[in-house]
Write a protein that holds these residues in place. Structure first.
Motif, PDB file in Angstrom:
ATOM      1  N   GLU A  45       0.821  -1.318   0.015  1.00 51.88           N
ATOM      2  CA  GLU A  45      -0.032   0.037   0.094  1.00 51.88           C
ATOM      3  C   GLU A  45       0.787   1.289  -0.066  1.00 51.88           C
ATOM      4  OE1 GLU A  45      -4.197   0.144   1.748  1.00 51.88           O
ATOM      5  OE2 GLU A  45      -2.917  -1.422   3.135  1.00 51.88           O
ATOM      6  N   HIS A  46       2.000   1.321  -0.388  1.00 47.87           N
ATOM      7  CA  HIS A  46       2.795   2.390  -0.532  1.00 47.87           C
ATOM      8  C   HIS A  46       3.892   2.397  -1.699  1.00 47.87           C
ATOM      9  CE1 HIS A  46       5.431   0.331   2.493  1.00 47.87           C
ATOM     10  NE2 HIS A  46       6.485   0.866   1.892  1.00 47.87           N
ATOM     11  N   GLY A  47       3.465   1.592  -2.588  1.00 46.98           N
ATOM     12  CA  GLY A  47       4.161   1.777  -4.070  1.00 46.98           C
ATOM     13  C   GLY A  47       5.492   1.044  -3.935  1.00 46.98           C
ATOM     14  N   VAL A  48       5.885   0.047  -3.170  1.00 47.55           N
ATOM     15  CA  VAL A  48       6.879  -0.860  -3.152  1.00 47.55           C
ATOM     16  C   VAL A  48       6.832  -2.118  -4.002  1.00 47.55           C
ATOM     17  CG1 VAL A  48       8.679  -1.840  -1.974  1.00 47.55           C
ATOM     18  CG2 VAL A  48       7.968   0.425  -1.164  1.00 47.55           C
ATOM     19  N   CYS A  49       5.760  -2.758  -3.829  1.00 45.69           N
ATOM     20  CA  CYS A  49       5.748  -4.395  -4.239  1.00 45.69           C
ATOM     21  C   CYS A  49       5.200  -4.498  -5.370  1.00 45.69           C
ATOM     22  CB  CYS A  49       5.049  -5.091  -3.215  1.00 45.69           C
ATOM     23  SG  CYS A  49       3.009  -4.952  -2.949  1.00 45.69           S
ATOM     24  N   GLY A  50       4.340  -3.516  -6.190  1.00 41.17           N
ATOM     25  CA  GLY A  50       3.720  -3.823  -7.266  1.00 41.17           C
ATOM     26  C   GLY A  50       2.694  -4.684  -7.471  1.00 41.17           C
ATOM     27  N   ALA A  51       2.321  -5.095  -6.431  1.00 42.98           N
ATOM     28  CA  ALA A  51       1.099  -6.209  -6.287  1.00 42.98           C
ATOM     29  C   ALA A  51      -0.042  -5.521  -6.964  1.00 42.98           C
ATOM     30  CB  ALA A  51       0.864  -6.639  -5.116  1.00 42.98           C
ATOM     31  N   CYS A  52      -0.294  -4.154  -6.981  1.00 38.68           N
ATOM     32  CA  CYS A  52      -1.550  -3.372  -7.234  1.00 38.68           C
ATOM     33  C   CYS A  52      -1.607  -3.002  -8.770  1.00 38.68           C
ATOM     34  CB  CYS A  52      -1.705  -2.345  -6.239  1.00 38.68           C
ATOM     35  SG  CYS A  52      -0.359  -1.211  -6.360  1.00 38.68           S
ATOM     36  N   THR A  53      -0.330  -3.552  -9.110  1.00 39.76           N
ATOM     37  CA  THR A  53      -0.133  -2.819 -10.761  1.00 39.76           C
ATOM     38  C   THR A  53      -1.654  -2.996 -11.627  1.00 39.76           C
ATOM     39  OG1 THR A  53       2.121  -3.217 -10.551  1.00 39.76           O
ATOM     40  CG2 THR A  53       1.336  -2.891 -12.539  1.00 39.76           C
ATOM     41  N   VAL A  54      -2.143  -1.958 -12.278  1.00 39.71           N
ATOM     42  CA  VAL A  54      -2.917  -2.083 -13.311  1.00 39.71           C
ATOM     43  C   VAL A  54      -2.559  -1.393 -14.609  1.00 39.71           C
ATOM     44  CG1 VAL A  54      -4.796  -2.478 -11.709  1.00 39.71           C
ATOM     45  CG2 VAL A  54      -4.179  -0.198 -12.564  1.00 39.71           C
ATOM     46  N   ILE A  55      -3.056  -1.467 -15.553  1.00 44.96           N
ATOM     47  CA  ILE A  55      -2.845  -0.688 -16.665  1.00 44.96           C
ATOM     48  C   ILE A  55      -3.775   0.540 -16.726  1.00 44.96           C
ATOM     49  CG2 ILE A  55      -2.241  -0.919 -19.351  1.00 44.96           C
ATOM     50  CD1 ILE A  55      -1.885  -3.773 -19.074  1.00 44.96           C
ATOM     51  N   LEU A  56      -3.036   1.795 -17.065  1.00 47.06           N
ATOM     52  CA  LEU A  56      -3.921   3.073 -17.148  1.00 47.06           C
ATOM     53  C   LEU A  56      -3.429   3.437 -18.453  1.00 47.06           C
ATOM     54  CD1 LEU A  56      -5.876   4.855 -15.923  1.00 47.06           C
ATOM     55  CD2 LEU A  56      -3.653   6.022 -14.896  1.00 47.06           C
ATOM     56  N   ASP A  57      -4.536   3.773 -19.456  1.00 46.91           N
ATOM     57  CA  ASP A  57      -4.123   3.898 -20.756  1.00 46.91           C
ATOM     58  C   ASP A  57      -2.745   3.315 -21.385  1.00 46.91           C
ATOM     59  OD1 ASP A  57      -6.295   5.563 -20.584  1.00 46.91           O
ATOM     60  OD2 ASP A  57      -5.088   7.463 -20.124  1.00 46.91           O
ATOM     61  N   GLN A 103       4.119 -19.250  -6.969  1.00 51.51           N
ATOM     62  CA  GLN A 103       3.804 -20.404  -6.004  1.00 51.51           C
ATOM     63  C   GLN A 103       2.456 -19.730  -5.212  1.00 51.51           C
ATOM     64  OE1 GLN A 103       7.229 -21.177  -3.767  1.00 51.51           O
ATOM     65  NE2 GLN A 103       8.446 -21.031  -5.644  1.00 51.51           N
ATOM     66  N   CYS A 104       2.457 -18.632  -4.146  1.00 52.43           N
ATOM     67  CA  CYS A 104       1.225 -18.272  -3.471  1.00 52.43           C
ATOM     68  C   CYS A 104       0.383 -17.660  -4.362  1.00 52.43           C
ATOM     69  CB  CYS A 104       1.723 -17.530  -2.206  1.00 52.43           C
ATOM     70  SG  CYS A 104       2.062 -16.090  -2.663  1.00 52.43           S
ATOM     71  N   GLY A 105       1.008 -16.991  -5.444  1.00 53.90           N
ATOM     72  CA  GLY A 105       0.045 -16.217  -6.511  1.00 53.90           C
ATOM     73  C   GLY A 105      -0.304 -14.750  -5.945  1.00 53.90           C
ATOM     74  N   PHE A 106       0.309 -14.508  -4.925  1.00 53.59           N
ATOM     75  CA  PHE A 106      -0.330 -13.243  -4.372  1.00 53.59           C
ATOM     76  C   PHE A 106       0.343 -12.185  -5.290  1.00 53.59           C
ATOM     77  CE2 PHE A 106      -0.589  -9.155  -1.998  1.00 53.59           C
ATOM     78  CZ  PHE A 106      -1.532  -9.267  -1.464  1.00 53.59           C
ATOM     79  N   CYS A 107       1.805 -12.213  -5.971  1.00 52.19           N
ATOM     80  CA  CYS A 107       2.126 -11.050  -6.734  1.00 52.19           C
ATOM     81  C   CYS A 107       1.753 -11.134  -8.075  1.00 52.19           C
ATOM     82  CB  CYS A 107       3.695 -11.330  -6.625  1.00 52.19           C
ATOM     83  SG  CYS A 107       4.336 -12.688  -7.260  1.00 52.19           S
ATOM     84  N   THR A 108       1.098 -12.287  -8.337  1.00 50.49           N
ATOM     85  CA  THR A 108       0.943 -12.700 -10.004  1.00 50.49           C
ATOM     86  C   THR A 108       0.432 -11.608 -10.794  1.00 50.49           C
ATOM     87  OG1 THR A 108       1.103 -14.840  -9.224  1.00 50.49           O
ATOM     88  CG2 THR A 108       0.544 -14.618 -11.434  1.00 50.49           C
ATOM     89  N   ALA A 109      -1.002 -11.050 -10.351  1.00 48.59           N
ATOM     90  CA  ALA A 109      -1.621 -10.144 -11.137  1.00 48.59           C
ATOM     91  C   ALA A 109      -0.707  -8.883 -11.482  1.00 48.59           C
ATOM     92  CB  ALA A 109      -2.976  -9.770 -10.257  1.00 48.59           C
ATOM     93  N   GLY A 110       0.050  -8.282 -10.433  1.00 50.47           N
ATOM     94  CA  GLY A 110       0.726  -7.193 -10.745  1.00 50.47           C
ATOM     95  C   GLY A 110       1.835  -7.658 -11.698  1.00 50.47           C
ATOM     96  N   PHE A 111       2.544  -8.825 -11.680  1.00 51.68           N
ATOM     97  CA  PHE A 111       3.367  -9.093 -12.585  1.00 51.68           C
ATOM     98  C   PHE A 111       2.990  -9.088 -13.954  1.00 51.68           C
ATOM     99  CE2 PHE A 111       6.414 -10.473  -9.008  1.00 51.68           C
ATOM    100  CZ  PHE A 111       7.489 -10.380  -9.694  1.00 51.68           C
ATOM    101  N   LEU A 112       1.625  -9.738 -13.984  1.00 51.75           N
ATOM    102  CA  LEU A 112       1.188  -9.869 -15.442  1.00 51.75           C
ATOM    103  C   LEU A 112       0.802  -8.481 -16.173  1.00 51.75           C
ATOM    104  CD1 LEU A 112      -1.322 -13.052 -14.757  1.00 51.75           C
ATOM    105  CD2 LEU A 112       0.722 -12.934 -16.035  1.00 51.75           C
ATOM    106  N   MET A 113       0.264  -7.766 -15.279  1.00 53.09           N
ATOM    107  CA  MET A 113      -0.166  -6.361 -15.662  1.00 53.09           C
ATOM    108  C   MET A 113       0.996  -5.372 -16.015  1.00 53.09           C
ATOM    109  SD  MET A 113      -2.966  -7.280 -16.103  1.00 53.09           S
ATOM    110  CE  MET A 113      -3.936  -6.155 -16.626  1.00 53.09           C
TER     111      MET A 113
END
Ligand code: FES
Ligand code: FES
Length: 161
Positions: A45-57, A103-113
């Motif tokens: 929640e402060h920009g370090v891990c990338g888990a929350c990455t989405v594509i904007l424009d 493995q756990c998959g928590f980070c995966t959405a962020g990697f994919l995006m």
């Protein structure tokens, strides 16, 4: 004290949405709680891990560092836009599966995006470019080796299409 609300119009995964939101609402919370798109994960929640990455424009952004009002008039793409049918996964999802890139998959959405726009702009990346592209995403499980292999697999698959 009353908080002002702002009407925003945002296109998410191709669908138009119009909502009234508080100016402090994060894009990550808007996606998860207002639109129920919980594929976007929130870690630090402060920009370090990338888990929350989405594509904007077309570009990857940290949705935990972006206010929902900043997405007004823009297009957002989340991991839900890729594929949820095992028979019809996006080549990147299929490559993560094939190469054991999670493995756990928590980070995966962020990697994919992060990787979807990367492979669009780098259709033939070398290992150094892949590692540089991944540098803003943290994974505590995999050691990254298999994620790099997955990107190489996906790039080869996308090129052969
Ligand atoms: S939750 Fe956004 S960068 Fe970690
Ligand atoms: S697979 Fe667990 S954090 Fe990356």
């Amino acid at each position: 004290m009353t908080t002002s609300r702002h009407r925003i119009r945002v296109t998410v995964n191709g669908a138009a949405h119009e909502h009234e939101v508080e100016p402090r609402l994060l894009l990550s919370d808007f996606l998860r709680y207002e639109l129920r798109l919980t594929g976007t994960h929130v870690g630090c929640e402060h920009g370090v891990c990338g888990a929350c990455t989405v594509i904007l424009d077309g570009l990857p952004v940290r949705s935990c560092l972006t206010f929902a009002v900043q997405a007004d008039g823009h297009e957002v793409r989340t991991v839900e836009s890729l594929g949820d049918d095992l028979e019809q996964l996006h080549p990147l999802q299929a490559a993560f599966w094939e190469a054991h890139g999670l493995q756990c998959g928590f980070c995966t959405a962020g990697f994919l995006m992060t990787l979807v726009p990367f492979l669009e702009s780098h259709p033939d990346p070398d290992e150094g470019e892949i590692r540089e592209a991944l540098a803003g995403n943290l994974c505590r499980c995999t050691g990254y080796q298999n994620i790099v292999k997955a990107v190489q697999l996906a790039a080869a698959e996308l090129k052969s299409d």
